[in-house]
Write a protein that holds these residues in place. Structure first.
Motif, PDB file in Angstrom:
ATOM      1  N   GLU A 301       0.833  -1.203   0.000  1.00  0.00           N
ATOM      2  CA  GLU A 301       0.000   0.000   0.000  1.00  0.00           C
ATOM      3  C   GLU A 301       0.871   1.257   0.000  1.00  0.00           C
ATOM      4  OE1 GLU A 301      -2.353  -3.293   0.596  1.00  0.00           O
ATOM      5  OE2 GLU A 301      -0.604  -2.746   1.815  1.00  0.00           O
ATOM      6  N   TYR A 313      -3.469   2.667   5.992  1.00  0.00           N
ATOM      7  CA  TYR A 313      -3.133   1.461   5.234  1.00  0.00           C
ATOM      8  C   TYR A 313      -4.004   0.251   5.566  1.00  0.00           C
ATOM      9  CZ  TYR A 313       1.074   3.915   3.631  1.00  0.00           C
ATOM     10  OH  TYR A 313       1.948   4.806   3.055  1.00  0.00           O
ATOM     11  N   SER A 317      -5.932  -1.375   2.401  1.00  0.00           N
ATOM     12  CA  SER A 317      -5.373  -2.656   1.965  1.00  0.00           C
ATOM     13  C   SER A 317      -6.465  -3.589   1.452  1.00  0.00           C
ATOM     14  CB  SER A 317      -4.608  -3.327   3.105  1.00  0.00           C
ATOM     15  OG  SER A 317      -5.480  -3.716   4.154  1.00  0.00           O
ATOM     16  N   VAL A 320      -6.998  -2.636  -2.127  1.00  0.00           N
ATOM     17  CA  VAL A 320      -5.864  -3.062  -2.951  1.00  0.00           C
ATOM     18  C   VAL A 320      -5.927  -4.553  -3.216  1.00  0.00           C
ATOM     19  CG1 VAL A 320      -3.353  -3.262  -3.053  1.00  0.00           C
ATOM     20  CG2 VAL A 320      -4.399  -1.163  -2.167  1.00  0.00           C
TER      21      VAL A 320
END
Length: 355
Positions: A301, A313, A317, A320
């Motif tokens: 990240e 993050y 995450s 992502v």
């Protein structure tokens, strides 16, 4: 050496940015740090000042002094992870002046903010794990960190002796590597842009300040041998912690080391996919680890969104991971810190023995 060029494909990066921007718009949160990060910064800096004052001006007994020096090394690394790192990327605060103060903590600790910005923000974050360009994987001739680096007989044992080299990182950084970059005007194969007067003054000013604070004054107050023992212990601990956290992000068995095409200079992947393939996370469910290392266990990240503070993050995450699944991009993640450490050791062993 020509700079590598990233492939132009269906944009994984565009999809990521769209969804991350949507997350922040819907949540109403700024992408920068928050009050909890500011509190952590004040706490860590306060602990460091207290340890320094106690060690230098109150001279504790030997046992306590050594314990405090080891703790000081951990706190130095923690300030680097949590305060300096976000500040240098402009993500510590929405106020530029606060980011500058956070970034300049590196100068007080002995490093050069200018060299860090060039080496880390500009080069490492662009050419991650590319041999000849990413200076973070250049520990030659002492270690072989990529399949494209030359192998020497000594490397066969690098998975055993790397601990000692990592302990030396901090002292070699502040007393050698910064100066090497300054006088050669090079970081690896890449030339530095010309420094202006302010940058020259900043470089030398911080170096002199560091020598006064961590060498001259302690020697004057406690004597050479006590200072030397304490300084070597604290810098060894700081170097080991700093090295391990950053190495677990890129030099493990699952990380890729792509090389550009010999003729065209092009890489197989677009920039964002390259960042995911060359990077690994570890212990992302461990809140204590995440707090201590400033979210750098969420390295994927961070490499995709360096201007977003690490406090976000854990939330992003999930986004992502989802986009990685949709684009069939492998998301490297080690469930525990010890699993990542083992993978790093096995990677070093492989690099030391493979052709």
């Amino acid at each position: 050496m020509a700079l590598p060029k990233f492939a132009a494909t269906r944009s994984f990066h565009t999809e990521l940015k769209t969804r991350i921007n949507q997350y922040f718009e819907e949540s109403g949160r700024p992408m920068t740090g928050n009050a909890s990060l500011l509190f952590k910064a004040i706490l860590l800096v306060g602990i460091m000042v207290a340890l320094y004052v106690h060690l230098v001006f109150f001279t504790p007994a030997t046992g306590w002094a050594l314990l405090e020096c080891a703790l000081l090394g951990c706190v130095i690394a923690a300030i680097g992870f949590n305060v300096m790192h976000d500040g240098a990327h402009g993500s510590f605060s929405r106020y530029p002046w606060m980011n500058r103060i956070a970034a300049y903590t590196l100068g007080v600790l002995g490093g050069s903010p200018y060299m860090w910005n060039s080496k880390h923000n500009l080069i490492h974050h662009t050419y991650t794990n590319i041999e000849g360009h990413d200076d973070d994987i250049n520990i030659q001739p002492w270690m072989r960190m990529t399949p494209d680096q030359p192998k020497h007989p000594l490397h066969r044992y690098q998975h055993l002796y790397f601990w000692a080299l990592y302990c030396m990182l901090y002292t070699s950084w502040i007393f050698a590597m910064d100066y090497q970059k300054y006088f050669t005007r090079q970081i690896g194969a890449i030339g530095l842009k010309p420094m202006n007067t302010g940058e020259h003054v900043s470089f030398w000013g911080f170096k002199v300040l560091n020598l006064l604070l961590y060498v001259a004054l302690p020697i004057y107050m406690v004597g050479f041998l006590p200072w030397f023992a304490g300084f070597m212990l604290s810098t060894a601990v700081a170097g080991l912690v700093l090295s391990m956290v950053f190495q677990l992000a890129h030099t493990v068995e699952d990380a890729a080391f792509p090389m550009p095409h010999a003729t065209t200079g092009k890489l197989e992947d677009e920039w964002a996919i390259h960042q995911v393939r060359t990077t690994a996370n570890f212990a992302t469910d461990n809140k204590v680890v995440s707090w201590l290392v400033g979210g750098l266990n969420f390295q994927i990240e961070h490499h995709l969104f360096p201007k977003i503070s690490h406090v976000h993050y854990p939330a992003i995450s999930k986004i992502v991971k989802q986009v990685c699944d949709e684009f069939d991009v492998k998301y490297n993640n080690y469930a525990r810190t010890r699993s990542a450490v083992v993978s790093h050791v096995m990677f070093l062993r492989q690099m030391g023995r493979a052709a």
